[in-house]
Design a protein around this motif. Structure first.
Motif, PDB file in Angstrom:
ATOM      1  N   VAL A 133       0.877  -1.170   0.000  1.00 41.47           N
ATOM      2  CA  VAL A 133       0.000   0.000   0.000  1.00 41.47           C
ATOM      3  C   VAL A 133       0.910   1.214   0.000  1.00 41.47           C
ATOM      4  N   ASP A 134       0.873   1.951  -1.104  1.00 38.85           N
ATOM      5  CA  ASP A 134       1.896   2.947  -1.409  1.00 38.85           C
ATOM      6  C   ASP A 134       1.413   4.359  -1.106  1.00 38.85           C
ATOM      7  N   ILE A 135       2.192   5.056  -0.302  1.00 39.33           N
ATOM      8  CA  ILE A 135       1.955   6.486  -0.078  1.00 39.33           C
ATOM      9  C   ILE A 135       2.647   7.209  -1.231  1.00 39.33           C
ATOM     10  N   ASP A 136       1.931   7.319  -2.332  1.00 43.47           N
ATOM     11  CA  ASP A 136       2.502   7.862  -3.561  1.00 43.47           C
ATOM     12  C   ASP A 136       2.101   9.323  -3.737  1.00 43.47           C
ATOM     13  N   GLU A 137       2.525   9.887  -4.868  1.00 43.12           N
ATOM     14  CA  GLU A 137       2.213  11.299  -5.130  1.00 43.12           C
ATOM     15  C   GLU A 137       0.708  11.539  -5.186  1.00 43.12           C
ATOM     16  N   LYS A 138      -0.020  10.576  -5.729  1.00 46.32           N
ATOM     17  CA  LYS A 138      -1.478  10.707  -5.793  1.00 46.32           C
ATOM     18  C   LYS A 138      -2.083  10.785  -4.398  1.00 46.32           C
ATOM     19  N   SER A 139      -1.588   9.950  -3.494  1.00 45.67           N
ATOM     20  CA  SER A 139      -2.106   9.946  -2.119  1.00 45.67           C
ATOM     21  C   SER A 139      -1.770  11.248  -1.418  1.00 45.67           C
ATOM     22  N   ALA A 199      -4.583   5.554  10.834  1.00 46.78           N
ATOM     23  CA  ALA A 199      -5.417   4.558  11.521  1.00 46.78           C
ATOM     24  C   ALA A 199      -6.548   4.090  10.610  1.00 46.78           C
ATOM     25  N   THR A 200      -7.159   5.022   9.906  1.00 53.24           N
ATOM     26  CA  THR A 200      -8.213   4.651   8.962  1.00 53.24           C
ATOM     27  C   THR A 200      -7.671   3.744   7.872  1.00 53.24           C
ATOM     28  N   LEU A 201      -6.472   4.097   7.367  1.00 49.58           N
ATOM     29  CA  LEU A 201      -5.843   3.280   6.322  1.00 49.58           C
ATOM     30  C   LEU A 201      -5.569   1.867   6.820  1.00 49.58           C
ATOM     31  N   VAL A 202      -5.035   1.751   8.032  1.00 45.54           N
ATOM     32  CA  VAL A 202      -4.769   0.434   8.608  1.00 45.54           C
ATOM     33  C   VAL A 202      -6.069  -0.345   8.784  1.00 45.54           C
ATOM     34  N   GLY A 203      -7.099   0.336   9.244  1.00 42.18           N
ATOM     35  CA  GLY A 203      -8.384  -0.331   9.413  1.00 42.18           C
ATOM     36  C   GLY A 203      -8.956  -0.840   8.098  1.00 42.18           C
ATOM     37  N   PRO A 238       2.852  -5.887  -6.499  1.00 42.02           N
ATOM     38  CA  PRO A 238       1.675  -5.044  -6.768  1.00 42.02           C
ATOM     39  C   PRO A 238       1.595  -3.873  -5.796  1.00 42.02           C
ATOM     40  N   TYR A 239       1.436  -2.678  -6.367  1.00 45.78           N
ATOM     41  CA  TYR A 239       1.288  -1.455  -5.580  1.00 45.78           C
ATOM     42  C   TYR A 239      -0.174  -1.014  -5.625  1.00 45.78           C
ATOM     43  N   TYR A 240      -0.674  -0.602  -4.476  1.00 46.51           N
ATOM     44  CA  TYR A 240      -2.021  -0.055  -4.392  1.00 46.51           C
ATOM     45  C   TYR A 240      -1.922   1.314  -3.742  1.00 46.51           C
ATOM     46  N   SER A 241      -2.407   2.303  -4.436  1.00 43.53           N
ATOM     47  CA  SER A 241      -2.316   3.663  -3.916  1.00 43.53           C
ATOM     48  C   SER A 241      -3.033   3.759  -2.573  1.00 43.53           C
ATOM     49  N   ALA A 242      -2.358   4.397  -1.616  1.00 41.20           N
ATOM     50  CA  ALA A 242      -2.922   4.491  -0.270  1.00 41.20           C
ATOM     51  C   ALA A 242      -4.271   5.201  -0.269  1.00 41.20           C
ATOM     52  N   VAL A 243      -4.416   6.205  -1.128  1.00 42.51           N
ATOM     53  CA  VAL A 243      -5.685   6.947  -1.128  1.00 42.51           C
ATOM     54  C   VAL A 243      -6.821   6.081  -1.667  1.00 42.51           C
ATOM     55  N   ASP A 244      -6.513   5.153  -2.609  1.00 45.76           N
ATOM     56  CA  ASP A 244      -7.557   4.257  -3.106  1.00 45.76           C
ATOM     57  C   ASP A 244      -8.003   3.286  -2.021  1.00 45.76           C
ATOM     58  N   TYR A 301      -7.687   3.834   1.146  1.00 43.79           N
ATOM     59  CA  TYR A 301      -8.337   4.707   2.138  1.00 43.79           C
ATOM     60  C   TYR A 301      -9.808   4.934   1.774  1.00 43.79           C
ATOM     61  N   ASP A 302     -10.079   5.039   0.470  1.00 40.03           N
ATOM     62  CA  ASP A 302     -11.447   5.284   0.006  1.00 40.03           C
ATOM     63  C   ASP A 302     -12.238   3.997  -0.198  1.00 40.03           C
ATOM     64  N   GLY A 303     -11.635   2.848   0.171  1.00 46.00           N
ATOM     65  CA  GLY A 303     -12.355   1.588   0.076  1.00 46.00           C
ATOM     66  C   GLY A 303     -12.226   0.870  -1.240  1.00 46.00           C
ATOM     67  N   LYS A 304     -11.295   1.300  -2.086  1.00 41.20           N
ATOM     68  CA  LYS A 304     -11.082   0.635  -3.364  1.00 41.20           C
ATOM     69  C   LYS A 304     -10.006  -0.438  -3.222  1.00 41.20           C
ATOM     70  N   ASN A 305      -9.971  -1.401  -4.150  1.00 41.60           N
ATOM     71  CA  ASN A 305      -8.934  -2.451  -4.202  1.00 41.60           C
ATOM     72  C   ASN A 305      -8.904  -3.335  -2.959  1.00 41.60           C
ATOM     73  N   GLY A 306      -9.906  -3.252  -2.105  1.00 36.99           N
ATOM     74  CA  GLY A 306      -9.851  -4.007  -0.858  1.00 36.99           C
ATOM     75  C   GLY A 306      -9.761  -5.502  -1.067  1.00 36.99           C
ATOM     76  N   PHE A 307     -10.533  -6.016  -2.027  1.00 32.97           N
ATOM     77  CA  PHE A 307     -10.563  -7.468  -2.222  1.00 32.97           C
ATOM     78  C   PHE A 307      -9.205  -7.999  -2.659  1.00 32.97           C
TER      79      PHE A 307
END
Length: 749
Positions: free
Chosen positions: A65-71, A86-90, A310-316, A318-324
Motif C-alpha cells: 500500500v503505497d503512499i505515492d504522489e497521488k495519495s 489509523a483509517t488506512l490500517v483499518g 503489486p502497488y495499491y495507492s494508499a488513497v484508493d 483509504y477510500d475503500g477501493k482495491n480491498g478485495f
C-alpha cells in the motif's frame, strides 16, 4: 642485486607456481578479513548477473500500500495526521490482510492531534471572566478518545495485530542513547542451545528510535534498517540486530513469522568460535530454515525492478477501493513518493523504494529461495580454481605459444563467469568470481613477463624465493549444519499460579500512561518479590497478569504450601498498596488468583535463555481457569483439591464447588483459602454451614439449601450466595436430569 637476479632467473613455470602460491596466501588473508574492495567487485558482478537473468515471478502473496504522489495530493502532505493512518490500517485489515507491516516510525506525538490543544485551553481557562466555559470544555475533550490521534492509531494497530517499525542507531553520542527497548512478541532461541545471545556474530546497535507508547500497540515490532554494501547496493539485510545483548528481529522477519503463524524464531550458529563469537548459519521460523551469512543476514533474491510487487495507492485503499485484492496478503505500508527519504540502490535500480526491499525479503522467505552466500563454500571453490585451474593455465602458458595462451586465458575467464552464473547464481548460490579472475590475469601477466625475459625453459627458478614463503594451510573442514535440537521438557509435579488484576482495562482508561506504568510496576514488583521470596519462579508477565510456578527449575517438596502461602501474602500486600494508592489519588486494585498442583511438562521450550523456560500441560490450563472463576464466584483465591491435599492441615479453606472447566472432562473440587494456621471459631462455623448448604444443593434438597443461602446473604452479601441461589431457583423450576451429579460445567474460559 643478487636477490633480484635470482628472481629473474626462475623459469616461467615456477614463476606461475609462485603466483599461484602468493595468490592463495593472499586470498587466505583476504577471506579471513572480508576485504571490502573484493566484496565491492563481486557485488558488481552479482548486479550484472541479476540484470542478465531479468525479472522473475513473485509468490503473489505480498502487496504494497503505497503512499505515492497521488495519495499526497489527495490526503495532504506528509506526515499525515495519525487518524488518517489509523483509517488506512483499518481499511487494510477489513480487506482481510494476513498481516500488516508499517515501514515507518512514529517517534513523536502527532502535533495535529486536538489533544495537544488541551494545555492551551487550560491556560486560557484562568481567565474565568472572559471564558468561563473552557474548563468544562477541556474536561469534556479529555474524556473523548477520538481527539487523541496517537491513541486512535494505537487502537487501530492493536485491532489489526499489525507489525510496527522502528530503527536502530549506531551513534556513540550519549544524548542519543535511550533506555527504552523495542518490543518483539517472538520467542527467540539459539541452536545449539548452549550458545548465548551475546556470543552470536550479529550487528550491534547502541540505541533505538522507537514509536511512542500510544502508537506502539501492534502485534510486534521489527527494525527497518538497511545496510548498503561497499557499492551502495543493498544485497544483504540483517534478520537480527543486537541491543544490550538481546537480538531483535527485522520488520520483514516478524511479518513472515506472524503471517505463517509461528511463535518461535531459532538462530542457528556454528559450534566453533571465531574470536569470541559464533558465526550464524541461518534462521528458522518453526521448521522453515532460511540460510544467512555469518552475521545473520539474508542475501536477497531480487525479483525485478521497481513495481515488481503489486502497488495499491494508499488513497484508493483509504477510500475503500482495491480491498478485495489485499485479502490474505502480506501487506506493507510504505512510500515510493519522490522526496520522501526511503529510496535504495538495488541490482535493478539505483532508485528503489525501501518498502519493496522488505517485500522482497518476505517473498524470499515464503518462496524459500533467498540466495545462499556460503562463505566457506566460496573459499573452497576459490582455492580450487586458484590452485587446480591456475596449474592447468600455467602449463598451457609455458608449453604453448602466445596466441593459444591468450585464448586459453580468455577461455578461463569466460567459462568461470558462465559456470558461476549457470551452476551457482541460477541455483540461488552466490559465489564470488572476481578473485579467481584476478588470479588468471595476474598469472597470465607474470608468466608472460617471465617468458619475455627468459625464453630458456630450462633455466631454474630462484630457489631462494620459495624460502621466503610459507605454504598456505588447507581450509578447515566445512562446518556442517547442526541437527535441529529437540527441546523436550520433563514431567514434574508442580504448583502453577496465575493472577490477574480485576477490571484493569476500565481502571487504566482513567489514567495517563505514566501514572498507569507507575502503579503497574509497583504491583508487579511487589507480587514478583513475594513469589521469589517463597521459592517460586515468575514464568512470565502477560500484561497485568502474572504466571508463576513452584517446584521448578529447583525441586521443592513444599511447592504447594509455598505457593498458597505466597498467594495469601499477596492479598495482604495488595491491601497495603491500595491504602497507599488511595491516599495518592489512585484507584484501588483487586486481583484473582488460581492455584493448581499436578504433573506438567517443564523445560526450555523457547531458547537457552531463562525467559523461555516455561511449563505446559492440562494442569497449567486448570490453574488458569481457576483464576478466571474468581470473577464468577466473587472470590480472590481459588485452589484445586490437589493443591489443598499437599498442604496438609496447614491452611484452613472453605469448599466452593465441584466444577468441570472448559476443555477438561474430569470434575474438580475447588476451595477458597481463608488463612494459614488455626482459624477463628466464627470462620470454622461459617465454613461448616456453607459446606452443609452446598451438600444439600448437590443432594437435590433445593428448598433447604435455598433457605440456608438466603440466610447467608442476609448475614453478609456475597456473589457466591447469589450464584447458588440462581442455580437453585433454576432447578426448582426445571428438575435436573436423573443422572445429575451436582457438578457445574463451564462452557467458557
Amino acid at each position: 642485486m643478487v636477490n633480484r637476479l635470482s628472481f629473474f632467473k626462475a623459469t616461467p613455470f615456477r614463476t606461475g607456481c609462485l603466483v599461484i602460491l602468493l595468490s592463495s596466501v593472499l586470498y587466505f588473508s583476504i577471506a579471513r578479513s572480508n576485504n571490502a574492495l573484493l566484496l565491492a567487485f563481486d557485488a558488481q558482478v552479482f548486479n550484472t548477473m541479476f540484470k542478465i537473468r531479468g525479472s522473475t515471478a513473485t509468490t503473489g502473496k505480498v502487496a504494497i500500500v503505497d503512499i505515492d504522489e497521488k495519495s499526497l495530493a489527495m490526503l495532504g502532505q506528509w506526515p499525515w495526521s495519525r487518524d488518517k493512518i489509523a483509517t488506512l490500517v483499518g481499511k487494510i485489515d477489513d480487506a482481510g490482510a494476513n498481516v500488516i507491516g508499517l515501514d515507518m516510525i512514529f517517534p513523536e506525538k502527532d502535533r495535529t492531534s486536538p489533544s495537544n490543544w488541551f494545555h492551551q485551553i487550560e491556560t486560557a481557562s484562568h481567565s474565568q471572566k472572559t471564558m468561563p466555559g473552557l474548563i468544562p470544555l477541556k474536561n469534556y475533550l479529555i474524556q473523548k478518545k477520538e481527539f487523541d490521534y496517537d491513541a486512535i492509531l494505537g487502537d487501530a494497530l492493536f485491532q489489526s495485530s499489525a507489525i510496527t517499525g522502528f530503527a536502530f542507531t549506531f551513534s556513540q553520542s550519549p544524548e542519543k542513547v535511550k533506555t527504552s527497548t523495542p518490543f518483539s512478541s517472538a520467542h527467540i532461541r539459539t541452536s545449539p542451545a548452549g550458545i548465548s545471545f551475546d556470543g552470536l556474530s550479529l550487528p550491534v546497535a547502541r540505541s533505538a528510535v522507537l514509536n511512542i507508547p500510544e502508537v506502539s500497540q501492534g502485534e510486534s515490532e521489527g527494525f527497518i534498517n538497511f545496510f548498503p554494501g561497499a557499492t551502495g547496493t543493498v544485497h544483504k539485510v540483517p534478520f537480527f540486530i543486537s541491543l544490550n545483548s538481546i537480538p531483535y528481529p527485522s520488520l520483514a522477519l516478524e511479518m513472515a513469522r506472524q503471517g505463517i503463524g509461528a511463535r518461535a524464531l531459532t538462530i542457528h550458529a556454528s559450534r566453533l568460535k571465531k574470536g569470541n563469537r559464533h558465526a550464524v548459519l541461518g534462521v528458522s521460523i518453526d521448521k522453515h530454515f532460511i540460510p544467512t551469512d555469518t552475521q545473520g543476514r539474508i542475501t536477497l533474491n531480487y525479483r525485478g525492478g521497481t513495481g515488481t510487487f503489486p502497488y495499491y495507492s494508499a488513497v484508493d485503499v483509504y477510500d475503500g477501493k482495491n480491498g478485495f485484492e489485499l485479502k490474505d496478503k502480506y501487506v506493507l505500508v510504505g512510500t515510493s513518493a519522490a522526496g520522501l527519504p526511503d529510496l535504495r540502490a538495488t541490482p535493478f535500480s539505483n532508485v528503489f523504494p525501501g518498502v519493496e526491499v522488505h517485500a522482497t525479503i518476505i517473498d524470499n522467505i515464503l518462496a524459500k529461495d533467498p540466495f545462499c552466500h556460503d562463505r566457506f563454500a566460496e573459499i573452497g571453490i576459490t582455492f580450487l580454481m586458484i590452485i587446480a585451474g591456475g596449474m592447468i593455465l600455467n602449463l598451457v602458458l609455458v608449453l604453448t605459444g602466445p596466441l593459444i595462451s591468450a585464448a586459453t586465458g580468455l577461455f578461463f575467464i569466460v567459462i568461470s563467469l558462465w559456470g558461476n552464473y549457470h551452476f551457482f547464481f541460477l541455483n540461488n548460490q552466490l559465489v564470488g568470481s572476481v578473485y579467481p579472475l584476478f588470479t588468471v590475469v595476474l598469472l597470465f601477466t607474470m608468466v608472460t613477463l617471465a617468458q619475455y625475459f627468459y625464453k630458456d625453459r630450462e633455466k631454474k627458478f630462484i630457489h631462494n624465493a620459495f624460502a621466503h614463503y610459507i605454504s598456505p594451510k588447507l581450509v578447515d573442514q566445512l562446518v556442517k549444519e547442526p541437527a535441529r535440537l529437540s527441546l523436550k521438557g520433563e514431567q514434574k509435579e508442580l504448583t502453577i499460579f496465575f493472577s490477574d488484576i480485576r477490571n484493569f482495562t476500565a481502571i487504566s482508561e482513567g489514567m495517563d500512561s505514566q501514572r498507569l506504568a507507575a502503579i503497574l510496576n509497583q504491583y508487579l514488583t511487589a507480587m514478583s518479590n513475594i513469589v521469589m521470596a517463597h521459592h517460586g519462579m515468575v514464568d512470565k508477565y502477560i500484561g497485568d497478569a502474572v504466571m508463576a510456578i513452584w517446584g521448578a527449575p529447583l525441586d521443592d517438596p513444599n511447592h504447594a504450601m509455598n505457593a498458597l502461602r505466597a498467594s495469601l501474602e499477596m492479598t495482604d500486600k495488595l491491601n497495603t498498596l491500595n491504602q497507599k494508592w488511595v491516599a495518592e489519588g489512585f484507584p484501588p486494585l483487586g486481583i484473582g488468583i488460581g492455584l493448581n498442583t499436578g504433573l506438567a511438562s517443564v523445560g526450555n521450550f523457547g531458547s537457552a535463555q531463562r525467559f523461555d523456560y516455561t511449563v505446559i500441560g492440562d494442569n497449567v490450563n486448570l490453574a488458569s481457569r481457576l483464576e478466571s472463576l474468581n470473577k464468577y464466584y466473587g472470590t480472590t483465591i481459588l485452589v484445586s483439591e490437589e493443591t489443598l491435599k499437599r498442604t496438609g492441615d496447614r491452611f484452613f479453606s472453605r469448599f466452593v464447588d465441584i466444577v468441570r472447566v472448559k476443555g477438561m472432562k474430569t470434575p474438580v473440587r475447588i476451595y477458597e483459602p481463608i488463612c494459614e494456621g488455626e482459624p477463628a471459631p466464627e470462620q470454622i462455623e461459617k465454613a461448616a454451614a456453607f459446606d452443609e448448604a452446598t451438600g444439600l444443593y448437590r443432594s437435590g434438597a433445593f428448598e433447604k439449601a435455598r433457605q440456608m443461602f438466603l440466610m447467608f446473604q442476609q448475614q453478609e452479601k456475597h456473589v457466591i450466595n447469589e450464584v447458588y441461589l440462581h442455580r437453585i431457583d433454576y432447578f426448582m423450576k426445571n428438575a435436573p436430569p436423573t443422572d445429575w451429579d451436582g457438578v457445574f460445567t463451564f462452557n467458557q474460559k
